[in-house]
Design a protein around this motif. Structure first.
Motif, PDB file in Angstrom:
ATOM      1  N   ALA B  24      36.702  42.672  34.071  1.00  0.00           N
ATOM      2  CA  ALA B  24      37.846  43.685  34.213  1.00  0.00           C
ATOM      3  C   ALA B  24      39.029  43.385  34.348  1.00  0.00           C
ATOM      4  O   ALA B  24      40.090  43.708  33.788  1.00  0.00           O
ATOM      5  CB  ALA B  24      37.543  44.850  35.155  1.00  0.00           C
ATOM      6  N   CYS B  25      39.207  42.377  35.280  1.00  0.00           N
ATOM      7  CA  CYS B  25      40.695  41.773  35.544  1.00  0.00           C
ATOM      8  C   CYS B  25      40.993  40.784  34.610  1.00  0.00           C
ATOM      9  O   CYS B  25      42.145  40.427  34.536  1.00  0.00           O
ATOM     10  CB  CYS B  25      40.622  41.324  37.073  1.00  0.00           C
ATOM     11  SG  CYS B  25      40.323  42.599  38.446  1.00  0.00           S
ATOM     12  N   SER B  29      45.834  44.086  30.788  1.00  0.00           N
ATOM     13  CA  SER B  29      46.248  45.654  30.333  1.00  0.00           C
ATOM     14  C   SER B  29      47.632  46.185  30.840  1.00  0.00           C
ATOM     15  O   SER B  29      47.545  46.982  31.756  1.00  0.00           O
ATOM     16  CB  SER B  29      45.257  46.473  30.521  1.00  0.00           C
ATOM     17  OG  SER B  29      44.556  46.486  32.021  1.00  0.00           O
ATOM     18  N   MET B  40      41.374  47.474  26.800  1.00  0.00           N
ATOM     19  CA  MET B  40      40.816  47.799  28.268  1.00  0.00           C
ATOM     20  C   MET B  40      40.537  49.007  28.293  1.00  0.00           C
ATOM     21  O   MET B  40      39.205  49.372  28.878  1.00  0.00           O
ATOM     22  CB  MET B  40      41.976  47.755  29.394  1.00  0.00           C
ATOM     23  CG  MET B  40      41.667  47.973  30.922  1.00  0.00           C
ATOM     24  SD  MET B  40      40.624  46.437  31.303  1.00  0.00           S
ATOM     25  CE  MET B  40      39.605  47.272  32.492  1.00  0.00           C
ATOM     26  N   VAL B  44      36.431  49.956  29.400  1.00  0.00           N
ATOM     27  CA  VAL B  44      36.034  50.969  30.380  1.00  0.00           C
ATOM     28  C   VAL B  44      34.854  52.147  29.707  1.00  0.00           C
ATOM     29  O   VAL B  44      34.133  52.531  30.394  1.00  0.00           O
ATOM     30  CB  VAL B  44      37.237  51.921  30.937  1.00  0.00           C
ATOM     31  CG1 VAL B  44      36.736  53.101  31.712  1.00  0.00           C
ATOM     32  CG2 VAL B  44      38.389  50.729  31.513  1.00  0.00           C
ATOM     33  N   SER B  82      41.131  57.012  38.942  1.00  0.00           N
ATOM     34  CA  SER B  82      41.688  55.598  38.621  1.00  0.00           C
ATOM     35  C   SER B  82      42.432  55.341  37.497  1.00  0.00           C
ATOM     36  O   SER B  82      42.601  56.035  36.617  1.00  0.00           O
ATOM     37  CB  SER B  82      40.547  54.789  38.849  1.00  0.00           C
ATOM     38  OG  SER B  82      39.483  55.074  38.250  1.00  0.00           O
ATOM     39  N   TYR B  84      43.655  52.234  34.588  1.00  0.00           N
ATOM     40  CA  TYR B  84      42.939  50.787  33.850  1.00  0.00           C
ATOM     41  C   TYR B  84      44.349  50.003  33.586  1.00  0.00           C
ATOM     42  O   TYR B  84      44.031  48.712  33.192  1.00  0.00           O
ATOM     43  CB  TYR B  84      42.244  50.785  32.815  1.00  0.00           C
ATOM     44  CG  TYR B  84      42.617  51.711  31.562  1.00  0.00           C
ATOM     45  CD1 TYR B  84      43.605  51.145  30.507  1.00  0.00           C
ATOM     46  CD2 TYR B  84      42.235  52.778  31.502  1.00  0.00           C
ATOM     47  CE1 TYR B  84      43.778  51.848  29.510  1.00  0.00           C
ATOM     48  CE2 TYR B  84      42.468  53.494  30.283  1.00  0.00           C
ATOM     49  CZ  TYR B  84      43.465  53.042  29.411  1.00  0.00           C
ATOM     50  OH  TYR B  84      43.922  53.483  28.194  1.00  0.00           O
ATOM     51  N   GLY B 113      45.928  43.404  39.275  1.00  0.00           N
ATOM     52  CA  GLY B 113      45.267  44.741  39.047  1.00  0.00           C
ATOM     53  C   GLY B 113      43.835  44.772  39.876  1.00  0.00           C
ATOM     54  O   GLY B 113      43.450  45.607  39.602  1.00  0.00           O
ATOM     55  N   LYS B 118      41.996  48.163  39.517  1.00  0.00           N
ATOM     56  CA  LYS B 118      40.674  47.863  38.766  1.00  0.00           C
ATOM     57  C   LYS B 118      39.764  47.847  39.836  1.00  0.00           C
ATOM     58  O   LYS B 118      38.538  48.011  39.518  1.00  0.00           O
ATOM     59  CB  LYS B 118      40.951  46.820  37.879  1.00  0.00           C
ATOM     60  CG  LYS B 118      41.615  47.155  36.631  1.00  0.00           C
ATOM     61  CD  LYS B 118      41.946  45.791  35.777  1.00  0.00           C
ATOM     62  CE  LYS B 118      42.839  45.921  34.532  1.00  0.00           C
ATOM     63  NZ  LYS B 118      43.052  44.772  33.732  1.00  0.00           N
ATOM     64  N   MET B 122      36.079  49.654  39.614  1.00  0.00           N
ATOM     65  CA  MET B 122      34.838  48.955  39.799  1.00  0.00           C
ATOM     66  C   MET B 122      33.988  49.285  40.849  1.00  0.00           C
ATOM     67  O   MET B 122      32.863  49.151  40.747  1.00  0.00           O
ATOM     68  CB  MET B 122      34.971  47.325  39.492  1.00  0.00           C
ATOM     69  CG  MET B 122      35.668  47.221  38.158  1.00  0.00           C
ATOM     70  SD  MET B 122      34.939  47.711  36.572  1.00  0.00           S
ATOM     71  CE  MET B 122      33.387  46.951  36.726  1.00  0.00           C
TER      72      MET B 122
END
Lengths: 450, 450
Positions: B24-25, B29, B40, B44, B82, B84, B113, B118, B122
């Motif tokens: 994710a990181c 983004s 991103m 998600v 949250s 992204y 992030g 993120k 997560m």
């Protein structure tokens, strides 16, 4: 002895005098440019010697010399102040002819320094020369004081004036500047306001903080606002403890001079886009304040984030730049002293005062024999009573050679309102120049047989 | 159902979960970078689908989509907020490892992030996944709201929240952020202050003038100082007419929370180089003000000449940037209205108010069942009562998904005080991350059989 002999002389020698002025303006003696300033100093030295003056160089530490030239005989004496340094010429591309290649167009002479201040100096040299040619030795002692650091604040003027006080002391001083106004009226100033330019600085935390901490942490910008608010009232009165007590009221003679100054307030307001003067003053009162009032002006104010948009920051520092214009008997030192005591008395011990520059005020007595004589001669030569300001609203380094020596000083200059001082295309009208030579020659002549 | 099953799961799946977070990181983004944000958003979307959620893209005009994912069954419901998008990574040369190549060093994961936001997202995904793996379907409806414009002010949050109010409305909201403090105490916030950021602008003459004209011409900097002085007292009270009447006093429950917040005022003052708090408040009072007080902060102040040295100028303009931090029942609109009326009443019609940005305040009821449950579960998992602020001293876009929908919202996050939010070397401690997953899973579990 009538004026026509002088007029005939000027008609006959016009081209030669103009060439002489052009030569003076061809030397690029920009303030701080040591080689060119030294060249100009040598030129002035030689020119005064050619006039028959006894000339001395008064050296300054790290600066160009002051040229000191004395000539004439008699019990009366006049000190003449002028300077041979000039402002930088840039931006060069805005000049219609090169700044150090003097150019005559439509009756005007264009060159850097032609008005400020080489024209003033040369008019005095030419007046002396003409008087000598027609009448021989000057009927008074005339003293040329020509410095080369005026445009950088005259750092050596005060100490030199102190060291040579006895030689300088005269019946009066002809200062630089002064001009013909937009209606053709010859304008003179009998003084300048003093100035104390200082910063107030406030510090908070070591660094800028997130503004979420505002409820806990001192904000130096707010503190500065609070302090400033104690030194001026909403009606613009300066409320520093004791400040106004030191303001000497204008004399009836000074008030009378201001009443005779023509002043078109509406024209000025239109030019500046203003609907009214401060506090809805009428034009006469606005003019009175311009001449007589001390000021405390916020010239600059800065804290925190000042770019476009938003930043939620609690600033760590704030400062204000204040200029105080001073009238007698306020002195620059007194202002700092009063302000410090005023702030301390209100708990603002943390606010630092940083003096940056200062000049003392200077004012001639409108009723002194010297000032009366200058005004009378100007009235005769210009054909109308000159406009006489008891003081300019601005400041200048007049004090050491005027009030500082107990002397009356009057501005006498060759410029006009379109002279573009400190700007591109600086110029004078040749007519104004020769009128000024005539005026000065008649002033010299007025001492004959006195 | 004890906590140990979750702990065993986390031990077993630790590497896989970490790899998931790293993935994710790795997507850069940065807010406003449309391609990366779209990538991103798709990531998600797929990730929530893999979790079994029913996923919808809520498109925004000109911005990246909001990803909306719902799963679980039951009468209870939790909304999870949250985002992204992430802050820009520059200055890049201050990073010890590339910002979008996540790197583990000494138990910490470094990446832009990873904390904001993120990691928070997560941890919630992993908590749901773990709960499902061990216990099957969630015992409540869990709603993921994941936007991509938080770092540029969430311009579409309010209209989307209004349009989807019915779907969003839940028993409570888990907001982003929240951290472990420097003494290892888990910290949560039940709200944020609102904000009204505006400029006051004053104009004088059309152009800056020589300060000699100060006795006649309005100085906008002085006028600004005078106006500012009417809106705050020397003791820092906000004195805008009617302003303080709209401040709702803290409830006894809120006061009780603040009394339990550990606060080392001396340490903070030392870090910031301060000898005392504003108005010599003691530490407890400073903390109370931080949480409960509205503010009016000068964030920026500018007029005239602000470089080094002196310039004798009468400025033609002045402005101040003010941020008002708002507590219930002050609204951004009300502040502008009160300020305008206040200034007009004192003759400052000429001072222009330019609102630049605003957010409403939001506050959860500390005694609501949802908040009590979150605090109780945190106490169990972290082994100590969490530090609970009734409100943060700062602001955030919480209102549209919290008080704006009549919902209680609590911050829940994976960061710690050294997370370097919005700065180089952003990081989280892996220990904090897995503790947060555990905490969230236990929170889900607390709804089972309810």
């Amino acid at each position: 002895m009538t004026i026509s002999a002088f007029q005939d002389y000027l008609n006959e020698h016009r081209d030669r005098l103009l060439a002489d002025l052009v030569e003076a303006c061809s030397i690029p003696s920009v303030s701080g440019q040591m080689d060119a300033c030294e060249q100009m100093a040598a030129w002035v030295e030689a020119r005064l010697q050619r006039l028959g003056a006894s000339v001395t160089r008064w050296e300054t530490e790290g600066g160009p010399p002051i040229i000191w030239g004395v000539l004439g005989e008699g019990s009366a004496s006049i000190l003449s102040y002028s300077h041979y340094d000039v402002q930088p010429a840039d931006p060069l591309d805005l000049w219609q002819s090169p700044p150090f290649e003097p150019s005559v167009r439509e009756g005007k002479l264009y060159a850097r320094g032609v008005s400020d201040d080489k024209g003033d100096l040369m008019a005095r040299i030419h007046a002396v020369e003409m008087y000598q040619a027609l009448h021989g030795t000057l009927p008074l002692v005339f003293k040329f004081f020509v410095e080369g650091e005026e445009e950088v604040g005259s750092p050596h003027l005060a100490p030199v004036a102190q060291a040579h006080a006895d030689e300088l002391k005269s019946d009066g001083c002809l200062w630089e500047a002064g001009e013909v106004d937009e209606h053709g009226r010859y304008t003179m100033y009998l003084g300048v306001k003093g100035i104390q330019y200082l910063e107030l600085r406030v510090r908070g935390a070591d660094t800028d903080l997130h503004s979420a901490y505002a409820p806990m942490v001192i904000n130096p910008a707010w503190r500065l606002v609070q302090a400033l608010n104690t030194i001026k009232a909403p009606d613009d009165r300066i409320t520093i403890d004791g400040f106004m007590e030191h303001v000497r009221p204008p004399t009836p003679a000074e008030e009378a001079l201001v009443e005779r100054i023509p002043f078109d307030g509406q024209a000025l307001r239109s030019r500046w886009g203003l609907r009214s003067w401060l506090n809805d003053m009428d034009d006469r009162e606005a003019l009175r304040q311009f001449v007589f009032a001390p000021t405390c002006t916020i010239c600059g104010l800065r804290s925190g984030f000042i770019d476009a948009g938003t930043k939620t920051v609690l600033p760590s520092q704030a400062f204000v730049k204040l200029d105080f214009r001073l009238v007698p008997d306020l002195t620059p030192e007194l202002v700092v002293e009063l302000l410090r005591a005023h702030l301390d008395r209100r708990g603002f011990h943390d606010i630092e005062i940083v003096p940056l520059s200062s000049l003392s005020s200077s004012k001639a007595d409108p009723e002194s024999p010297f000032v009366r004589k200058v005004i009378a001669v100007a009235t005769e030569v210009y054909g109308h009573e000159p406009v006489v300001y008891p003081s300019h609203g601005g400041s200048g380094p007049m004090y050491p050679l005027a009030s500082g020596l107990g002397m009356d000083s009057v501005t006498v200059g060759v410029g006009y309102t379109g002279s573009n001082l400190h700007a591109p295309n600086e110029n004078i009208r040749l007519e104004d120049y020769f009128n000024n030579v005539l005026f000065l020659a008649r002033l010299l002549q007025s001492y004959a047989g006195a």
